[in-house]
Design a protein around this motif. Sequence first.
Motif, PDB file in Angstrom:
ATOM      1  N   UNK A  29     -28.667 -27.408 -50.219  1.00  0.00           N
ATOM      2  CA  UNK A  29     -27.869 -27.066 -49.110  1.00  0.00           C
ATOM      3  C   UNK A  29     -27.982 -27.764 -47.880  1.00  0.00           C
ATOM      4  N   UNK A  30     -29.305 -28.145 -47.392  1.00  0.00           N
ATOM      5  CA  UNK A  30     -29.643 -28.836 -46.355  1.00  0.00           C
ATOM      6  C   UNK A  30     -29.198 -30.354 -46.405  1.00  0.00           C
ATOM      7  N   UNK A  31     -29.152 -30.957 -47.486  1.00  0.00           N
ATOM      8  CA  UNK A  31     -28.850 -32.712 -47.844  1.00  0.00           C
ATOM      9  C   UNK A  31     -27.307 -32.741 -47.712  1.00  0.00           C
ATOM     10  N   UNK A  32     -26.508 -31.638 -48.218  1.00  0.00           N
ATOM     11  CA  UNK A  32     -25.275 -31.511 -48.325  1.00  0.00           C
ATOM     12  C   UNK A  32     -24.843 -31.633 -46.899  1.00  0.00           C
ATOM     13  N   UNK A  33     -25.188 -30.621 -46.205  1.00  0.00           N
ATOM     14  CA  UNK A  33     -24.932 -30.295 -44.908  1.00  0.00           C
ATOM     15  C   UNK A  33     -25.209 -31.567 -43.900  1.00  0.00           C
ATOM     16  N   UNK A  34     -26.456 -32.074 -44.138  1.00  0.00           N
ATOM     17  CA  UNK A  34     -26.796 -33.336 -43.316  1.00  0.00           C
ATOM     18  C   UNK A  34     -25.740 -34.480 -43.673  1.00  0.00           C
ATOM     19  N   UNK A  64     -24.017 -33.312 -34.279  1.00  0.00           N
ATOM     20  CA  UNK A  64     -25.616 -33.212 -34.191  1.00  0.00           C
ATOM     21  C   UNK A  64     -26.128 -32.061 -34.779  1.00  0.00           C
ATOM     22  N   UNK A  65     -25.471 -30.776 -34.767  1.00  0.00           N
ATOM     23  CA  UNK A  65     -25.833 -29.579 -35.305  1.00  0.00           C
ATOM     24  C   UNK A  65     -26.195 -29.876 -36.915  1.00  0.00           C
ATOM     25  N   UNK A  66     -25.201 -30.693 -37.440  1.00  0.00           N
ATOM     26  CA  UNK A  66     -25.164 -30.763 -38.788  1.00  0.00           C
ATOM     27  C   UNK A  66     -26.149 -31.726 -39.358  1.00  0.00           C
ATOM     28  N   UNK A  67     -26.469 -32.806 -38.400  1.00  0.00           N
ATOM     29  CA  UNK A  67     -27.751 -33.827 -38.722  1.00  0.00           C
ATOM     30  C   UNK A  67     -28.946 -33.185 -38.542  1.00  0.00           C
ATOM     31  N   UNK A  68     -29.072 -32.636 -37.367  1.00  0.00           N
ATOM     32  CA  UNK A  68     -30.445 -32.087 -37.001  1.00  0.00           C
ATOM     33  C   UNK A  68     -30.953 -30.778 -37.742  1.00  0.00           C
ATOM     34  N   UNK A  69     -29.713 -29.819 -37.835  1.00  0.00           N
ATOM     35  CA  UNK A  69     -29.970 -28.759 -38.421  1.00  0.00           C
ATOM     36  C   UNK A  69     -29.847 -28.754 -40.018  1.00  0.00           C
ATOM     37  N   UNK A  70     -29.295 -29.788 -40.660  1.00  0.00           N
ATOM     38  CA  UNK A  70     -29.539 -30.092 -41.969  1.00  0.00           C
ATOM     39  C   UNK A  70     -30.828 -30.654 -42.436  1.00  0.00           C
ATOM     40  N   UNK A  71     -31.188 -31.465 -41.657  1.00  0.00           N
ATOM     41  CA  UNK A  71     -32.581 -32.021 -41.726  1.00  0.00           C
ATOM     42  C   UNK A  71     -33.722 -31.107 -41.550  1.00  0.00           C
ATOM     43  N   UNK A  72     -33.600 -30.153 -40.609  1.00  0.00           N
ATOM     44  CA  UNK A  72     -34.439 -28.964 -40.487  1.00  0.00           C
ATOM     45  C   UNK A  72     -34.714 -28.142 -41.768  1.00  0.00           C
ATOM     46  N   UNK A  73     -33.300 -27.965 -42.419  1.00  0.00           N
ATOM     47  CA  UNK A  73     -33.105 -27.122 -43.587  1.00  0.00           C
ATOM     48  C   UNK A  73     -33.714 -27.607 -44.510  1.00  0.00           C
ATOM     49  N   UNK A  74     -33.585 -28.957 -44.817  1.00  0.00           N
ATOM     50  CA  UNK A  74     -34.278 -29.638 -45.966  1.00  0.00           C
ATOM     51  C   UNK A  74     -35.920 -29.734 -45.758  1.00  0.00           C
ATOM     52  N   UNK A  75     -36.174 -29.858 -44.757  1.00  0.00           N
ATOM     53  CA  UNK A  75     -37.763 -29.736 -44.516  1.00  0.00           C
ATOM     54  C   UNK A  75     -38.239 -28.125 -44.666  1.00  0.00           C
ATOM     55  N   UNK A  76     -37.506 -27.304 -44.539  1.00  0.00           N
ATOM     56  CA  UNK A  76     -37.859 -25.909 -44.184  1.00  0.00           C
ATOM     57  C   UNK A  76     -38.556 -25.572 -43.030  1.00  0.00           C
ATOM     58  N   UNK A  77     -37.979 -26.116 -41.928  1.00  0.00           N
ATOM     59  CA  UNK A  77     -38.591 -26.226 -40.750  1.00  0.00           C
ATOM     60  C   UNK A  77     -37.935 -25.202 -39.589  1.00  0.00           C
ATOM     61  N   UNK A  78     -38.409 -24.167 -39.253  1.00  0.00           N
ATOM     62  CA  UNK A  78     -37.660 -23.068 -38.422  1.00  0.00           C
ATOM     63  C   UNK A  78     -36.540 -22.637 -39.246  1.00  0.00           C
TER      64      UNK A  78
END
Length: 139
Positions: A29-34, A64-78
């Motif tokens: 999900x995070x990669x697709x969103x990123x 910005x939300x998609x890139x930063x948020x997607x990366x955080x989701x991929x990493x499982x950070x916050x």
Amino acid sequence: MTSLSSSADTNATATLWTPRLLSVFRIVLGLLFLAHGLVKLFGFPTGAQPGVVPLLSIFGLAGVLELVGGAAIVLGLFTRPVAFILSGQMAVAYFMAHASQGFYPILNGGELAILYSSAFLYLAAVGAGPWSLDARRNA
């Protein structure tokens, strides 16, 4: 007795794999969103829509939300707070860009926004899973 052991095996398998598959789901999900953020901010891959958008615009903020948020989701950070914010972003995107084009999501092109919003809301509720930086921080 085989039905009982089969049921026990199924429960043991589910107990083992459910959290791991949650992590796989979160990463995909995070990669697709990123990727949506990469298109809006960098025009990558070339030819993808909408292409590069002005940073100081609603689409730039979304990128910005998609890139930063997607990366955080991929990493499982916050994961929980980030997923909650992204769920809200996608709900707003649906009502701003799609709902005005008709009632039915299949006709107004809003299925993906609804799906992302629902998926992020799910992650906000259940968390990142074991393969995440959140799990490492809490261990």
